[in-house]
Write a protein that holds these residues in place. Structure first.
Motif, PDB file in Angstrom:
ATOM      1  N   MET A 162      -6.161 -25.988  32.456  1.00  0.00           N
ATOM      2  CA  MET A 162      -6.869 -25.739  33.701  1.00  0.00           C
ATOM      3  C   MET A 162      -7.107 -27.073  34.415  1.00  0.00           C
ATOM      4  O   MET A 162      -7.592 -28.023  33.812  1.00  0.00           O
ATOM      5  CB  MET A 162      -8.195 -25.069  33.376  1.00  0.00           C
ATOM      6  N   PRO A 163      -6.741 -27.158  35.680  1.00  0.00           N
ATOM      7  CA  PRO A 163      -6.912 -28.412  36.412  1.00  0.00           C
ATOM      8  C   PRO A 163      -8.392 -28.801  36.536  1.00  0.00           C
ATOM      9  O   PRO A 163      -9.258 -27.931  36.644  1.00  0.00           O
ATOM     10  CB  PRO A 163      -6.311 -28.134  37.779  1.00  0.00           C
ATOM     11  N   ARG A 164      -8.635 -30.112  36.510  1.00  0.00           N
ATOM     12  CA  ARG A 164     -10.009 -30.611  36.613  1.00  0.00           C
ATOM     13  C   ARG A 164     -10.429 -30.844  38.057  1.00  0.00           C
ATOM     14  O   ARG A 164     -11.610 -31.031  38.323  1.00  0.00           O
ATOM     15  CB  ARG A 164     -10.163 -31.889  35.800  1.00  0.00           C
ATOM     16  N   LEU A 165      -9.479 -30.871  38.978  1.00  0.00           N
ATOM     17  CA  LEU A 165      -9.764 -30.882  40.412  1.00  0.00           C
ATOM     18  C   LEU A 165      -9.112 -29.648  41.004  1.00  0.00           C
ATOM     19  O   LEU A 165      -8.066 -29.199  40.527  1.00  0.00           O
ATOM     20  CB  LEU A 165      -9.208 -32.136  41.096  1.00  0.00           C
ATOM     21  N   LYS A 166      -9.703 -29.132  42.036  1.00  0.00           N
ATOM     22  CA  LYS A 166      -9.191 -27.904  42.665  1.00  0.00           C
ATOM     23  C   LYS A 166      -7.764 -28.102  43.180  1.00  0.00           C
ATOM     24  O   LYS A 166      -7.436 -29.130  43.758  1.00  0.00           O
ATOM     25  CB  LYS A 166     -10.097 -27.493  43.822  1.00  0.00           C
ATOM     26  N   GLN A 167      -6.952 -27.108  42.967  1.00  0.00           N
ATOM     27  CA  GLN A 167      -5.615 -27.051  43.553  1.00  0.00           C
ATOM     28  C   GLN A 167      -5.748 -26.233  44.833  1.00  0.00           C
ATOM     29  O   GLN A 167      -5.826 -25.008  44.794  1.00  0.00           O
ATOM     30  CB  GLN A 167      -4.619 -26.422  42.563  1.00  0.00           C
ATOM     31  N   VAL A 168      -5.782 -26.922  45.954  1.00  0.00           N
ATOM     32  CA  VAL A 168      -5.998 -26.295  47.256  1.00  0.00           C
ATOM     33  C   VAL A 168      -4.764 -25.486  47.634  1.00  0.00           C
ATOM     34  O   VAL A 168      -3.649 -26.016  47.650  1.00  0.00           O
ATOM     35  CB  VAL A 168      -6.284 -27.369  48.336  1.00  0.00           C
ATOM     36  N   GLY A 169      -4.956 -24.219  47.923  1.00  0.00           N
ATOM     37  CA  GLY A 169      -3.855 -23.367  48.361  1.00  0.00           C
ATOM     38  C   GLY A 169      -3.415 -23.723  49.771  1.00  0.00           C
ATOM     39  O   GLY A 169      -4.136 -24.399  50.513  1.00  0.00           O
ATOM     40  N   THR A 170      -2.245 -23.267  50.159  1.00  0.00           N
ATOM     41  CA  THR A 170      -1.688 -23.617  51.462  1.00  0.00           C
ATOM     42  C   THR A 170      -2.453 -23.012  52.626  1.00  0.00           C
ATOM     43  O   THR A 170      -2.166 -23.332  53.774  1.00  0.00           O
ATOM     44  CB  THR A 170      -0.201 -23.200  51.559  1.00  0.00           C
ATOM     45  N   ASP A 171      -3.431 -22.177  52.362  1.00  0.00           N
ATOM     46  CA  ASP A 171      -4.252 -21.614  53.434  1.00  0.00           C
ATOM     47  C   ASP A 171      -5.746 -21.815  53.168  1.00  0.00           C
ATOM     48  O   ASP A 171      -6.584 -21.215  53.819  1.00  0.00           O
ATOM     49  CB  ASP A 171      -3.948 -20.129  53.630  1.00  0.00           C
ATOM     50  N   GLU A 172      -6.075 -22.675  52.225  1.00  0.00           N
ATOM     51  CA  GLU A 172      -7.469 -22.894  51.844  1.00  0.00           C
ATOM     52  C   GLU A 172      -8.055 -24.199  52.376  1.00  0.00           C
ATOM     53  O   GLU A 172      -9.260 -24.388  52.338  1.00  0.00           O
ATOM     54  CB  GLU A 172      -7.618 -22.919  50.316  1.00  0.00           C
ATOM     55  N   GLY A 173      -7.201 -25.103  52.822  1.00  0.00           N
ATOM     56  CA  GLY A 173      -7.671 -26.413  53.254  1.00  0.00           C
ATOM     57  C   GLY A 173      -7.958 -26.452  54.739  1.00  0.00           C
ATOM     58  O   GLY A 173      -7.966 -25.434  55.437  1.00  0.00           O
ATOM     59  N   SER A 174      -8.161 -27.671  55.200  1.00  0.00           N
ATOM     60  CA  SER A 174      -8.339 -27.881  56.637  1.00  0.00           C
ATOM     61  C   SER A 174      -7.025 -27.577  57.350  1.00  0.00           C
ATOM     62  O   SER A 174      -5.980 -27.408  56.713  1.00  0.00           O
ATOM     63  CB  SER A 174      -8.734 -29.339  56.888  1.00  0.00           C
ATOM     64  N   ALA A 175      -7.075 -27.546  58.654  1.00  0.00           N
ATOM     65  CA  ALA A 175      -5.852 -27.299  59.432  1.00  0.00           C
ATOM     66  C   ALA A 175      -4.796 -28.354  59.115  1.00  0.00           C
ATOM     67  O   ALA A 175      -3.609 -28.024  58.935  1.00  0.00           O
ATOM     68  CB  ALA A 175      -6.168 -27.273  60.924  1.00  0.00           C
ATOM     69  N   LEU A 176      -5.214 -29.618  59.017  1.00  0.00           N
ATOM     70  CA  LEU A 176      -4.259 -30.692  58.711  1.00  0.00           C
ATOM     71  C   LEU A 176      -3.708 -30.528  57.302  1.00  0.00           C
ATOM     72  O   LEU A 176      -2.497 -30.625  57.093  1.00  0.00           O
ATOM     73  CB  LEU A 176      -4.901 -32.071  58.874  1.00  0.00           C
TER      74      LEU A 176
END
Length: 180
Positions: free
Chosen positions: A1-15
Motif C-alpha cells: 500500500m502506498p504511503r503517499l496518495k496516488q492521485v487519480g487522473t480526475d482527483e487532482g487540481s486542473a493542472l
C-alpha cells in the motif's frame, strides 16, 4: 500500500489532471509514481518540464536511460529501475542485458563506460569529483552540455527515486531482476 496518495487522473487540481492526462497519452499508462508526485502540481509540472527539456538535449535517449538506470540503482529505487528497464526496452534503446549492466554501471562501449564511471563518482562524492574525473568523461567524447545533462538527469531521477522510495507506490511495471 502506498504511503503517499496516488492521485487519480480526475482527483487532482486542473493542472495536475492535465499533466497526468499528458503522461497517460505519451506513455499509454499513468505510472503510480506520477500519481504520487501529483499531490503537488508544482512538483509534477517542474518534473515534467525538466524531463522534456533533458529528453530534447544532446545527451540522447540511450545515454540518458543508462544514467537513469545507474542512478536508480545507486539510490536503491526498485520502482524506477523497474519502470525505466521496461521503458528502455519498449523504446528499443537498450536490451535486458544492457539495462542490467547500466544498473551495475557497466557500459556498452568505452564512451558509455566513461559516462557511467563519472555518474558513479558524482553520486559517491555528492558532486565533488576531481579534475581528472571531468577530464576522463571529456576524453571519452562528452562536451560540457552533455556533462550538465548527465547531472540534470541524475538530479531529476533522484527526485523520482526519492518520491518512489518515500511513497512506495504500487509497482505497475514488471519488477526488474536484482543485480549484483
Amino acid at each position: 500500500m502506498p504511503r503517499l496518495k496516488q492521485v487519480g487522473t480526475d482527483e487532482g487540481s486542473a493542472l495536475t489532471n492535465k499533466l497526468l492526462k499528458r503522461v497517460g497519452e505519451s506513455m499509454g499508462i499513468v505510472p503510480n509514481m506520477f500519481k504520487c508526485m501529483g499531490s503537488s502540481e508544482m512538483a509534477l509540472d517542474g518534473f515534467m518540464a525538466m524531463n522534456g527539456s533533458l529528453g530534447a538535449g544532446s545527451l540522447g535517449g540511450k545515454y540518458m536511460k543508462m544514467v537513469v538506470l545507474a542512478t536508480s540503482e545507486l539510490n536503491n529505487c526498485i520502482y524506477c529501475a523497474s519502470a525505466h528497464t521496461q521503458l528502455a526496452k519498449n523504446a528499443k534503446l537498450l536490451t535486458d542485458e544492457e539495462c542490467a549492466n547500466a544498473r551495475r554501471c557497466i557500459g556498452t562501449d568505452d564512451k558509455s563506460q566513461a559516462m557511467l564511471d563519472f555518474v558513479k563518482k558524482v553520486h559517491k562524492s555528492k558532486g565533488r569529483v576531481a579534475d581528472k574525473d571531468i577530464q576522463a568523461v571529456r576524453k571519452a567524447g562528452f562536451g560540457d552540455a552533455e556533462i550538465v545533462e548527465m547531472l540534470g538527469t541524475m538530479s531529476l531521477i533522484t527526485f523520482a527515486n526519492y518520491i518512489s522510495n518515500v511513497a512506495e507506490p504500487d509497482l505497475d511495471f514488471p519488477e526488474a531482476p536484482k543485480v549484483s
